[in-house]
Design a protein around this motif. Structure first.
Motif, PDB file in Angstrom:
ATOM      1  N   GLN A 112       0.800  -1.104  -0.066  1.00  0.00           N
ATOM      2  CA  GLN A 112       0.040  -0.105   0.038  1.00  0.00           C
ATOM      3  C   GLN A 112       0.623   1.234  -0.001  1.00  0.00           C
ATOM      4  O   GLN A 112       0.558   1.985  -0.715  1.00  0.00           O
ATOM      5  CB  GLN A 112      -0.887   0.012   1.035  1.00  0.00           C
ATOM      6  CG  GLN A 112      -2.017  -1.098   0.995  1.00  0.00           C
ATOM      7  CD  GLN A 112      -2.962  -0.944   1.897  1.00  0.00           C
ATOM      8  OE1 GLN A 112      -3.025  -0.389   3.168  1.00  0.00           O
ATOM      9  NE2 GLN A 112      -4.053  -1.514   1.891  1.00  0.00           N
ATOM     10  N   PRO A 113       1.913   1.519   0.912  1.00  0.00           N
ATOM     11  CA  PRO A 113       2.531   2.659   0.795  1.00  0.00           C
ATOM     12  C   PRO A 113       3.267   2.949  -0.494  1.00  0.00           C
ATOM     13  O   PRO A 113       3.541   4.025  -1.067  1.00  0.00           O
ATOM     14  CB  PRO A 113       3.701   2.396   1.856  1.00  0.00           C
ATOM     15  CG  PRO A 113       3.170   1.488   2.798  1.00  0.00           C
ATOM     16  CD  PRO A 113       2.472   0.481   1.759  1.00  0.00           C
ATOM     17  N   ILE A 114       3.634   1.764  -1.117  1.00  0.00           N
ATOM     18  CA  ILE A 114       4.572   1.845  -2.530  1.00  0.00           C
ATOM     19  C   ILE A 114       3.236   2.291  -3.503  1.00  0.00           C
ATOM     20  O   ILE A 114       3.858   3.042  -4.591  1.00  0.00           O
ATOM     21  CB  ILE A 114       5.221   0.650  -2.817  1.00  0.00           C
ATOM     22  CG1 ILE A 114       6.204   0.287  -1.692  1.00  0.00           C
ATOM     23  CG2 ILE A 114       5.831   0.774  -4.270  1.00  0.00           C
ATOM     24  CD1 ILE A 114       7.222  -1.037  -1.864  1.00  0.00           C
ATOM     25  N   LEU A 145      10.884   4.009  -9.188  1.00  0.00           N
ATOM     26  CA  LEU A 145      11.393   3.839  -7.828  1.00  0.00           C
ATOM     27  C   LEU A 145      12.373   4.908  -7.291  1.00  0.00           C
ATOM     28  O   LEU A 145      12.479   5.299  -6.143  1.00  0.00           O
ATOM     29  CB  LEU A 145      12.335   2.674  -8.026  1.00  0.00           C
ATOM     30  CG  LEU A 145      11.591   1.374  -8.085  1.00  0.00           C
ATOM     31  CD1 LEU A 145      12.695   0.233  -8.492  1.00  0.00           C
ATOM     32  CD2 LEU A 145      10.830   0.978  -6.820  1.00  0.00           C
ATOM     33  N   PRO A 146      13.022   5.810  -8.094  1.00  0.00           N
ATOM     34  CA  PRO A 146      13.899   6.926  -7.548  1.00  0.00           C
ATOM     35  C   PRO A 146      12.844   8.029  -6.951  1.00  0.00           C
ATOM     36  O   PRO A 146      13.263   8.531  -6.183  1.00  0.00           O
ATOM     37  CB  PRO A 146      14.624   7.363  -8.896  1.00  0.00           C
ATOM     38  CG  PRO A 146      14.568   6.325  -9.630  1.00  0.00           C
ATOM     39  CD  PRO A 146      13.331   5.493  -9.416  1.00  0.00           C
ATOM     40  N   ASN A 147      11.683   8.155  -7.495  1.00  0.00           N
ATOM     41  CA  ASN A 147      10.820   9.163  -6.934  1.00  0.00           C
ATOM     42  C   ASN A 147      10.001   8.730  -5.939  1.00  0.00           C
ATOM     43  O   ASN A 147       9.142   9.344  -5.133  1.00  0.00           O
ATOM     44  CB  ASN A 147       9.837   9.565  -7.929  1.00  0.00           C
ATOM     45  CG  ASN A 147      10.654  10.735  -8.915  1.00  0.00           C
ATOM     46  OD1 ASN A 147      10.775  11.738  -8.717  1.00  0.00           O
ATOM     47  ND2 ASN A 147      10.904  10.147 -10.127  1.00  0.00           N
ATOM     48  N   SER A 148       9.963   7.420  -5.403  1.00  0.00           N
ATOM     49  CA  SER A 148       9.463   6.726  -4.406  1.00  0.00           C
ATOM     50  C   SER A 148      10.141   6.093  -3.314  1.00  0.00           C
ATOM     51  O   SER A 148       9.932   5.242  -2.372  1.00  0.00           O
ATOM     52  CB  SER A 148       8.395   5.645  -4.939  1.00  0.00           C
ATOM     53  OG  SER A 148       7.710   6.146  -5.948  1.00  0.00           O
ATOM     54  N   ARG A 150      11.420   7.146  -0.536  1.00  0.00           N
ATOM     55  CA  ARG A 150      10.803   7.347   0.969  1.00  0.00           C
ATOM     56  C   ARG A 150       9.691   6.408   1.386  1.00  0.00           C
ATOM     57  O   ARG A 150       9.871   5.899   2.284  1.00  0.00           O
ATOM     58  CB  ARG A 150      10.337   8.796   1.060  1.00  0.00           C
ATOM     59  CG  ARG A 150      10.055   9.501   2.204  1.00  0.00           C
ATOM     60  CD  ARG A 150       9.556  10.888   2.150  1.00  0.00           C
ATOM     61  NE  ARG A 150       9.087  11.212   3.228  1.00  0.00           N
ATOM     62  CZ  ARG A 150       8.566  12.549   3.264  1.00  0.00           C
ATOM     63  NH1 ARG A 150       8.860  13.499   2.333  1.00  0.00           N
ATOM     64  NH2 ARG A 150       8.247  13.102   4.465  1.00  0.00           N
ATOM     65  N   ALA A 151       8.841   5.976   0.323  1.00  0.00           N
ATOM     66  CA  ALA A 151       7.809   5.088   0.536  1.00  0.00           C
ATOM     67  C   ALA A 151       8.271   3.592   0.570  1.00  0.00           C
ATOM     68  O   ALA A 151       8.068   3.025   1.293  1.00  0.00           O
ATOM     69  CB  ALA A 151       6.664   5.436  -0.536  1.00  0.00           C
ATOM     70  N   VAL A 152       9.363   3.155  -0.275  1.00  0.00           N
ATOM     71  CA  VAL A 152       9.919   2.107  -0.146  1.00  0.00           C
ATOM     72  C   VAL A 152      10.605   1.916   1.072  1.00  0.00           C
ATOM     73  O   VAL A 152      10.570   0.822   1.717  1.00  0.00           O
ATOM     74  CB  VAL A 152      10.893   1.662  -1.486  1.00  0.00           C
ATOM     75  CG1 VAL A 152      11.458   0.687  -1.374  1.00  0.00           C
ATOM     76  CG2 VAL A 152       9.898   2.108  -2.834  1.00  0.00           C
ATOM     77  N   ILE A 153      11.454   2.685   1.660  1.00  0.00           N
ATOM     78  CA  ILE A 153      11.986   2.625   2.793  1.00  0.00           C
ATOM     79  C   ILE A 153      11.126   2.426   3.969  1.00  0.00           C
ATOM     80  O   ILE A 153      11.252   1.489   4.762  1.00  0.00           O
ATOM     81  CB  ILE A 153      13.138   3.820   2.817  1.00  0.00           C
ATOM     82  CG1 ILE A 153      14.327   3.585   1.953  1.00  0.00           C
ATOM     83  CG2 ILE A 153      13.843   3.694   4.219  1.00  0.00           C
ATOM     84  CD1 ILE A 153      15.112   4.599   2.062  1.00  0.00           C
TER      85      ILE A 153
END
Length: 235
Positions: A112-114, A145-148, A150-153
């Protein structure tokens, strides 16, 4: 210090817990990113069904999920019998079984966050990529992925933390086999049942401290990124 380091304290449940959490988080990352990509941009009619199934662990009692997984993994079930006969795999009361169960129970914390981060990326980025002839893998690798990050971590840390705190699913599917499926939450429960409150306290305080610093790291990271972005746009 005497409370935290008694002679009869066993570290194995904590080691099993963190081994389970690390493996679950990494495997879910590999599964969650493409799944989040599909959910973010798919127009399939079954998309809403998949979203509901992914969100189910958020509201479903873990013992319910654990019970049905135990039935599926049982050697007497079609799936369990097939895996045992052709691959020699037994998922019930095994570490592999609790890994699969943990992945199913923690999947919303990864996906969900991603998914939300992918959907928040400006469509102009994706339109430009399409004009340049970039395929889906290139779009995922160089834009989404580069723009996300923060969400991935955040998703990775939350999945790890959620798995550390699991109890019902792991107990139902894995039981309480020392050095194999007995995690710290089960150790706490068993020690409380046996009126061994000091031992229960040892596991509980360790999990409390680790959970606190995991959440602290998430909030600190997000606050740091927010400050950086604010400073950048105010220049």
């Amino acid at each position: 210090m005497d409370i935290l380091f008694q002679n009869n304290f066993v570290w194995a449940p904590l080691l099993v817990t963190f081994k389970l959490a690390i493996i679950t988080a990494l495997l879910l990352l590999l599964l969650g990113v493409p799944l989040a990509y599909w959910l973010a941009f798919s127009k399939s009619k079954i998309k809403i069904i998949v979203e509901v199934l992914i969100a189910m662990p958020l509201v479903l009692p873990p013992t319910v999920l654990g019970f049905y997984l135990l039935l599926v993994f049982s050697p007497n079930s079609i799936v369990g019998a097939w895996l045992n006969q052709y691959f020699g795999i037994q998922l019930a009361f095994s570490f592999t079984g609790i890994v699969i169960s943990s992945m199913l129970y923690s999947i919303p914390f990864m996906v969900q966050p991603i998914q939300n981060a992918f959907q928040a990326i400006p469509k102009s980025y994706l339109e430009m990529a399409a004009v340049l002839g970039k395929n889906k893998i290139q779009v995922l690798k160089y834009i989404l992925l580069p723009n996300s990050k923060r969400a991935v971590i955040t998703a990775l840390i939350l999945t790890f933390a959620h798995t550390v705190g699991e109890f019902g699913v792991v107990l139902m599917v894995g039981g309480s086999i020392p050095n194999k499926t007995k995690v710290a939450s089960i150790a706490i429960y068993e020690n409380v049942e046996a009126l061994q409150y000091n031992l229960a306290h040892q596991y509980a305080i360790i999990l409390f401290v680790i959970s606190f610093f995991i959440l602290l790291s998430i909030y600190s990271y997000n606050s740091y990124k927010t400050v950086l972005l604010t400073s950048f746009y105010n220049k």
